[in-house]
Structure formats: structure tokens, C-alpha cells
Design an enzyme around this catalytic site. Structure first.
Site, short mmCIF file in Angstrom:
data_model
loop_
_atom_site.label_atom_id
_atom_site.label_comp_id
_atom_site.label_asym_id
_atom_site.label_seq_id
_atom_site.Cartn_x
_atom_site.Cartn_y
_atom_site.Cartn_z
N LYS A 80 0.86 -1.20 0.00
CA LYS A 80 0.00 0.00 0.00
C LYS A 80 0.89 1.24 0.00
O LYS A 80 1.90 1.28 0.72
CB LYS A 80 -0.90 -0.05 1.24
CG LYS A 80 -1.96 1.05 1.30
CD LYS A 80 -2.85 0.86 2.54
CE LYS A 80 -3.97 1.85 2.64
NZ LYS A 80 -4.84 1.66 3.82
N SER A 155 -9.77 1.57 2.71
CA SER A 155 -8.93 2.37 1.86
C SER A 155 -7.85 1.59 1.09
O SER A 155 -7.32 2.11 0.12
CB SER A 155 -8.23 3.44 2.70
OG SER A 155 -7.37 2.85 3.65
N SER A 179 -9.85 -0.84 6.91
CA SER A 179 -9.28 -0.71 5.56
C SER A 179 -8.54 -1.91 5.00
O SER A 179 -8.15 -1.90 3.84
CB SER A 179 -8.35 0.49 5.50
OG SER A 179 -9.12 1.65 5.37
N1 GLN Z 1 -13.12 3.80 6.14
C1 GLN Z 1 -12.53 4.26 7.35
C2 GLN Z 1 -12.15 5.72 7.23
O1 GLN Z 1 -12.46 6.28 6.25
C3 GLN Z 1 -11.35 3.40 7.70
C4 GLN Z 1 -10.11 3.77 6.98
C5 GLN Z 1 -8.94 2.93 7.35
O2 GLN Z 1 -9.07 1.89 8.00
N2 GLN Z 1 -7.78 3.39 6.97
O3 GLN Z 1 -11.59 6.29 8.10
#
Ligand code: GLN
Length: 496
Positions: A80, A155, A179
Site C-alpha cells: 500500500k 482504503s 481498511s
Molecule cells: N473507512 C474508514 C475511514 O475512512 C477506515 C479507513 C482505514 O481503515 N484506513 O476512516
């Protein structure tokens, strides 16, 4: 798109170690697939072709010289793009870091390299890991390999898609509120969020430091365990790293779930009384229930359990995460990193750089977080959210006195079309089942289990207390086998 012809991480490592294949062959094969298919998927920001080839040559040399090339010898891994890779750009999908090239490797990258793995490239994400669909990337979204008209989740959407498309058998994601697990569910792969502190965060660009955790994506549970054993363990460079040595999980695979007590979390099950709860798809709820049946059939003792604070996690998270982000992202000031837009004085230079460099969602989080931390509102917002977090930890700990593991759907819905959740609150709701484990620091995994609407993959989540990855992997493997059996049975029915 089919990855049927691509070997698994375990197969690659075994063949490279015995000399049945070479790391360079493996790398070339994956690079060719990426070149032909990633124009459509956009899993990668950077494909590290030359670095991958030279790392592969190093692995092949080790094998030829009779040295141990490591447990992931020759295995391509996609990283990532919020984890530092020396000499390879690390953008966080943000214009503010567009041209930033880190001078060092994250600890997870070092550990992968030492294990013989090959960093094949850097994957797309929602800007600074804020989002659930990869639509918040400043460089365009990733498409779901299962259905390219739909999002891969987020994400870590690029990392999930890379594994689902066969571009790499393993990838790394970060999970702050879901994410890793949510995109794994939406792309039909395995995604694991380890116990907070079990995998070093050194070199992970911080979003919300008390919640962030790195973990693997893979096509199977066993490979997830293989990767986790390479990644986990103390690191003096991360002050939140757990100092005790990592207990390997690979040896407990195959032990099954006989006698394990597993709770279905009422509040996250997607049922409200007899009905389907708002925001949940009935097929997803039904698959989680089928997963519970499969665990019962394998000898687990499955019961319903109530954790009232679980639903409040969503609101607490969307205060705590932005609060921490507003502080972490203060470092992007036009002076030290990346983008700079000049102005007549320092303050206007900073404002111009940040205005141009951050996207809408990141700005929203910075504003919410700054507000929640401001003197007059701290207690009402941030303080209250922290109290909810403490309550949740207490409630979960209590429940884990009676249960070894818990179960829920991973995401309330399957992969959705681009633009379907344009309103931020609707998007945030997607994280309702995954957020509790981040607030408590506990480990959790998403395993593919059947399909839902339009034949798209459904993920089921198994949660456990601190350092319960061994039990989590055992249950995940049982679900993996049950899902394969159910899929085989329905294919047979279809053929008759
Ligand atoms: N969807 C969540 C957010 O927008 C989690 C994001 C993540 O785990 N990095 O914060």
C-alpha cells in the site's frame, strides 16, 4: 479476470527454494500480467520493475549458493502506498506527497525483503487511507477485478485488487477502521488486521496512530498466516510495538474449532429483531448466519451475544480518527515534505500548499478533528468519544471471558458501483462492523464466504481478544473449507 493460472505464495516459495522455478521467472510473469491488465484495474501507482528484477536476482543467487532464501522466497508482494519504500515513491494517493521518495524502508518492508519476498509495486488507496472505496485517491480510483464497474472497497483497495487480480499473491494494507478487512470482503480475498502493536508501524505514514495497524491480504488463510508470521514481532523503532516475541500462528493451523466458544454479535449481525437492519443487505446477513452454522457443524459452540456499545463505535471513531489525523497531518506544511505553493509569508505559503495538496475528504477530517480538539469542545466531543472507547474495551473484555471468538459480517453490503455512496455519512456507515476491533486494539480477519447481490463476494469477520490470531486463523480456515464445500455443492446443483 481470472487468477486461476497464477501460483500461490506458498507454491512460489516452495518452488523457488527447491530450484524448481526461479524468482526472476516468477517476477516476469507477474509483471507481464500487471502490464496487460492494470491499465483497467489501476491497482498500482508504481510498478517497481527494475527493483523487483534485481531483488529477484538476489534471491536466485542465494538459492544457487545454497543459502536459505527465506520463507517467502521469490514471492511478489504489493505494498500500500502509505508505507515507506526506500527509493520508491510513497504518495499516500495525495498530491501533497506526489513526488516524495522515502530514504528508508518501513520495518514491514525490511522484514518482507529479509524473508525473500519481492516488492513488486505500490498500490492505490483513498488519500491518506481516509475512505472505504478508493474513490478518494487523488490519482483516480481502483476498479474491482471481480466487477470493474464497482469499487474494490477501501482504503486499501489497490492492495485488495492486486491480490484478487493475481498481480501479486500477497499484499500489505493498513487498517485504521476496516481498511484491510472491508476491501478484502469486497474483492473476495482474505484480509487480516492484527492485534495493535503486533506488527511494527515504523515507516507507515500515520493516519490515526492509536488505531493504525498493518496486515496482509492473500488468497488463502494459510498464506495470510505465513505472511503474518514474517511481519509480526517486536521492533524497537515503534514505541507501541509489543515487546514479547511473536508466537507463530502457522503451527496451529488445521487444529479446527472443536470446543471453541464463538459469539454472534447481535448489534452487528445485521438483524434487528426478525428483520434485516437498516443498511445491511439480506444476502450478506444470510451468509454470516451460514458461516455460524458451518462453525457449529465443525464443533464450535456458537451463541448470540449482546455488546451494546458496539454500535456506538462508529460515532466514537469518526471523532477520534479525525482528531488524531488533524494532528498527524500538521506536518505537511510545504516546508519539509512534498508540495509547496509559495505565498507572501509563511502562513499563506502553508495555507496555499495545504489547500492545493489535500483533497476534500482529508480537509473534512482535518476540520472535524481540529474542531473536536479545540478548547471549548474537547470534553463534549473528543473526551466523550474516548469514554465510549473505554466502555467498548470494557464490554468486549467482559464478553471475551465467555467467548473465545466473535463473528459478524465484515461489510454490510457487497461491492457497490462508483459514486453510489457520495454522501460521507453513508460511506462511513460501511465501517460499522470493522471499527470496534480498531477501537479495542483487537485482531480480526475477513474471510470470503459465498456471494451476495449480483453474485459478488461476501466476507465474514472473525474477531478475537488481544493476541488471539491463532484461534482466529483456525476458525478462518474452517470457514474457508466450508465456503469451498458450499460453492462446490451449488455448482453441482447448477450442473444437474
Ligand atoms: N473507512 C474508514 C475511514 O475512512 C477506515 C479507513 C482505514 O481503515 N484506513 O476512516
Amino acid at each position: 479476470m481470472s487468477d486461476a493460472q497464477m501460483p500461490t505464495a506458498a507454491e512460489i516459495a516452495a518452488d523457488v527454494r527447491t530450484g524448481a522455478t526461479t524468482a526472476i521467472d516468477v517476477v516476469e510473469r507477474h509483471l507481464a500480467l500487471i502490464a496487460s491488465s492494470d491499465t483497467e484495474i489501476h491497482a498500482f501507482h508504481t510498478v517497481a520493475e527494475e527493483a523487483a528484477r534485481s531483488a529477484a536476482a538476489g534471491v536466485d543467487e542465494a538459492v544457487a549458493a545454497g543459502r536459505d532464501p527465506g520463507p517467502l522466497a521469490g514471492v511478489p508482494v504489493a505494498i500500500k502506498d502509505n508505507m515507506c519504500t526506500r527509493g520508491i515513491p510513497t504518495t499516500c494517493s495525495s498530491k501533497i506527497l506526489e513526488n516524495w521518495v522515502p530514504p528508508y524502508d518501513a520495518t514491514v518492508v525490511t522484514r518482507l525483503r529479509e524473508a525473500g519476498a519481492i516488492v513488486i509495486g505500490k498500490t492505490n488507496l483513498d488519500e491518506f487511507a481516509m475512505g472505504s472505496s478508493t474513490e478518494n485517491s487523488a490519482f483516480g480510483p481502483t476498479r474491482n477485478p471481480v466487477d470493474p464497474t464497482r469499487v474494490p472497497g477501501g482504503s486499501s483497495g489497490g492492495s485488495a485488487a492486486a491480490v484478487a487480480a493475481g498481480f501479486a499473491p500477497l499484499s500489505l494494507g493498513s487498517d485504521t477502521g476496516g481498511s484491510i478487512r472491508q476491501p478484502a470482503a469486497l474483492c473476495g480475498v482474505v484480509g487480516m488486521k492484527p492485534t495493535y502493536g503486533s506488527v511494527s508501524r515504523y515507516g507507515l505514514v500515520a493516519f490515526a496512530s492509536s488505531l493504525d495497524q498493518i496486515g496482509p491480504f492473500s488468497t488463502s488463510v494459510a498464506e495470510s498466516a505465513l505472511a503474518f508470521d514474517v511481519l509480526a514481532g517486536p521492533d524497537g523503532r515503534d514505541s507501541t510495538s509489543i515487546p514479547q516475541p511473536h508466537q507463530p500462528v502457522l503451527p496451529v493451523l488445521g487444529e479446527g474449532v472443536e470446543g471453541l466458544r464463538i459469539g454472534i454479535i447481535n448489534e452487528l449481525s445485521g438483524r434487528a429483531g426478525g428483520d434485516i437492519a437498516e443498511g445491511f443487505e439480506s444476502e450478506v446477513v444470510a451468509q454470516a448466519e451460514a458461516a455460524a452454522d458451518a462453525l457449529t457443524a465443525a464443533g464450535a459452540k456458537v451463541d448470540e451475544v449482546s455488546i451494546p456499545s458496539a454500535v456506538a463505535g462508529l460515532s466514537a471513531y469518526y471523532m477520534i480518527a479525525p482528531a488524531e489525523a488533524s494532528s498527524n497531518l500538521a506536518r505537511y506544511d510545504g516546508v519539509r515534505y512534498g508540495l509547496r505553493h509559495d505565498g507572501p509569508n509563511t502562513a499563506s505559503m502553508m495555507a496555499a500548499s495545504r489547500t492545493a495538496g489535500f483533497g476534500d475528504e482529508v480537509k473534512r477530517r482535518i476540520m472535524v478533528g481540529t474542531y473536536a480538539l479545540s478548547a471549548g469542545y474537547y470534553d463534549a466531543f473528543y473526551g466523550k468519544a474516548q469514554r465510549i472507547r473505554t466502555l467498548m474495551i470494557t464490554e468486549f473484555d467482559k464478553v471475551y471471558e465467555d467467548f473465545d471468538l466473535l463473528l459478524s459480517p465484515t461489510s454490510p453490503c457487497v461491492a457497490f458501483p462508483f459514486g453510489a455512496k457520495a454522501d460521507p455519512i453513508t460511506m462511513y456507515y460501511n465501517d460499522v462492523c470493522t471499527i470496534p476491533s480498531n477501537l479495542t486494539g483487537h485482531p480480526a480477519i475477513s474471510v470470503p464466504f459465498g456471494t451476495g447481490e449480483a453474485g459478488l463476494p461476501v466476507g465474514v469477520q472473525i474477531l478475537g481478544p488481544m493476541l488471539a490470531e491463532g484461534a482466529i486463523y483456525r476458525a478462518a480456515e474452517v470457514l474457508e473449507q466450508a465456503a469451498a464445500k458450499l460453492a462446490g455443492a451449488s455448482a453441482n446443483e447448477g450442473g444437474q
